[in-house]
Design a protein around this motif. Structure first.
Motif, PDB file in Angstrom:
ATOM      1  N   ALA A 193       0.836  -1.207   0.000  1.00 47.92           N
ATOM      2  CA  ALA A 193       0.000   0.000   0.000  1.00 47.92           C
ATOM      3  C   ALA A 193       0.863   1.247   0.000  1.00 47.92           C
ATOM      4  O   ALA A 193       0.598   2.212  -0.728  1.00 47.92           O
ATOM      5  CB  ALA A 193      -0.924  -0.007   1.221  1.00 47.92           C
ATOM      6  N   VAL A 194       1.921   1.225   0.814  1.00 44.78           N
ATOM      7  CA  VAL A 194       2.820   2.375   0.884  1.00 44.78           C
ATOM      8  C   VAL A 194       3.546   2.569  -0.438  1.00 44.78           C
ATOM      9  O   VAL A 194       3.678   3.697  -0.938  1.00 44.78           O
ATOM     10  CB  VAL A 194       3.824   2.190   2.038  1.00 44.78           C
ATOM     11  N   LEU A 195       4.012   1.459  -1.058  1.00 46.28           N
ATOM     12  CA  LEU A 195       4.724   1.554  -2.333  1.00 46.28           C
ATOM     13  C   LEU A 195       3.799   2.048  -3.444  1.00 46.28           C
ATOM     14  O   LEU A 195       4.191   2.877  -4.276  1.00 46.28           O
ATOM     15  CB  LEU A 195       5.322   0.189  -2.701  1.00 46.28           C
ATOM     16  N   GLY A 196       2.562   1.517  -3.463  1.00 48.63           N
ATOM     17  CA  GLY A 196       1.601   1.981  -4.464  1.00 48.63           C
ATOM     18  C   GLY A 196       1.295   3.454  -4.301  1.00 48.63           C
ATOM     19  O   GLY A 196       1.241   4.210  -5.273  1.00 48.63           O
ATOM     20  N   ALA A 197       1.102   3.885  -3.052  1.00 50.88           N
ATOM     21  CA  ALA A 197       0.832   5.291  -2.780  1.00 50.88           C
ATOM     22  C   ALA A 197       2.010   6.160  -3.213  1.00 50.88           C
ATOM     23  O   ALA A 197       1.828   7.220  -3.823  1.00 50.88           O
ATOM     24  CB  ALA A 197       0.546   5.495  -1.291  1.00 50.88           C
ATOM     25  N   ALA A 198       3.220   5.690  -2.897  1.00 51.76           N
ATOM     26  CA  ALA A 198       4.414   6.462  -3.245  1.00 51.76           C
ATOM     27  C   ALA A 198       4.552   6.602  -4.755  1.00 51.76           C
ATOM     28  O   ALA A 198       4.895   7.679  -5.263  1.00 51.76           O
ATOM     29  CB  ALA A 198       5.655   5.790  -2.657  1.00 51.76           C
ATOM     30  N   LEU A 199       4.258   5.520  -5.494  1.00 58.46           N
ATOM     31  CA  LEU A 199       4.404   5.558  -6.946  1.00 58.46           C
ATOM     32  C   LEU A 199       3.372   6.486  -7.581  1.00 58.46           C
ATOM     33  O   LEU A 199       3.698   7.287  -8.468  1.00 58.46           O
ATOM     34  CB  LEU A 199       4.267   4.147  -7.522  1.00 58.46           C
ATOM     35  N   VAL A 200       2.124   6.398  -7.114  1.00 56.21           N
ATOM     36  CA  VAL A 200       1.085   7.267  -7.663  1.00 56.21           C
ATOM     37  C   VAL A 200       1.398   8.726  -7.353  1.00 56.21           C
ATOM     38  O   VAL A 200       1.311   9.605  -8.217  1.00 56.21           O
ATOM     39  CB  VAL A 200      -0.303   6.889  -7.112  1.00 56.21           C
ATOM     40  N   MET A 201       1.760   9.004  -6.103  1.00 56.63           N
ATOM     41  CA  MET A 201       2.019  10.387  -5.714  1.00 56.63           C
ATOM     42  C   MET A 201       3.278  10.933  -6.404  1.00 56.63           C
ATOM     43  O   MET A 201       3.345  12.119  -6.727  1.00 56.63           O
ATOM     44  CB  MET A 201       2.125  10.503  -4.198  1.00 56.63           C
TER      45      MET A 201
END
Length: 302
Positions: A277-285
């Motif tokens: 979840a953190v990695l996905g959030a970081a990539l999108v942001m």
């Protein structure tokens, strides 16, 4: 320029930034509150009830302030704004949040700035840059990772698609909100929600949802928050910010929603804050930052 004019020119951006910051907190908390609301209220009914009650509050404010009601073309534009800002996207998001976590929803919605920028470029309201292409690729990669790369994020394909459509509609509503920003935000929201709430109620009836009032204490608190701070507070602030900033600059708040939502969801409703979840959030942001924020200044209108 007089001393008073200099003071005012410096003060307005600070007030806009303050409104923007508060809107980020309120908007990020909304995703958690909707998840709590969905525990007892059917999604379309919950959204319709929320905006129906918020519309009543806005009408009361408009009557107390003796604001003029829009007519003719302005009334029609405000009604369309209500469908784009409230009815369509929140029907999709409320439904999606019955299947996806609050953290996942807010990360997908972080793509709103890029969508808004691309829509504004298409409508010749802002300039196109190659950064938006690179940012889009990164953001889409983050969404794909959330859907296919991790079961812990809890993002069914259908729910993500619904949120992506909601992202596009919200982007267009922000652009339309810029056109309405000269009007008093209480009146704009009163009229818009008066049109949106019945549409959501009709959709609820078509879906055969049960129309019940909340009984669980946490759901009551969540609904009260969504009606007051989460609707009246948030959408007044959005229109105030877009009055000073460009549409794409205003939409930057969606980049910051995940920071609020992921933390609150882990704290209040025990949603797991997983590494995917953190990695996905970081990539999108990162994609949104690269495509919409880096190398540019937040557009401030004259």
């Amino acid at each position: 320029m007089s001393a008073n004019q200099v003071t005012r020119s410096r003060r307005v951006p600070r007030l806009t930034l303050a409104a923007f910051s508060v809107a980020v907190v309120l908007g990020g908390a909304n995703f958690v509150a909707v998840r709590l609301s969905n525990q007892e209220l059917a999604p379309f009914w919950g959204a319709g009830l929320r905006f129906g009650l918020a519309a009543v509050l806005f009408v009361i404010i408009a009557l107390v302030l003796r604001l003029p009601w829009p007519r003719g073309r302005l009334l029609a534009i405000t009604a369309v704004y209500g469908a784009l800002a409230f009815a369509i996207p929140y029907a999709l998001m409320y439904w999606a949040l019955t299947q996806a976590t609050a953290g996942t929803a807010t990360v997908v919605m972080a793509g709103v700035p890029l969508v808004t920028l691309l829509l504004a470029v298409t409508q010749r309201l802002e300039r196109f840059t190659m950064r938006s292409v690179g940012g889009s690729v990164l953001a889409i990669g983050g969404v794909v990772w959330m859907v296919l790369g991790s079961q812990g994020v809890g993002a069914p394909v259908g729910a993500v698609l619904a949120m992506l459509v909601a992202t596009v509609v919200i982007g267009q509503s922000i652009i339309m909100g810029k056109r309405l920003s000269a009007n008093h935000p209480a009146m704009t929201n009163a009229v818009a929600m008066l049109f949106a709430a019945p549409l959501l109620i009709v959709l609820s009836a078509m879906a055969g949802e049960a129309w019940v009032l909340p009984g669980q204490p946490d759901v009551v608190v969540a609904l009260a928050y969504l009606v007051t701070l989460g609707s009246v507070g948030l959408f007044v602030l959005v229109l105030l910010v877009v009055r000073t900033w460009t549409s794409s600059a205003t939409s930057y708040m969606f980049v910051l929603f995940p920071l609020v939502t992921l933390g609150l969801a882990a704290w209040l409703i025990d949603e797991p804050l997983t590494l995917p979840a953190v990695l996905g959030a970081a990539l999108v942001m990162t994609g949104v930052w690269f495509g919409a924020l880096s190398g540019t200044k937040a557009g401030i209108s004259d």
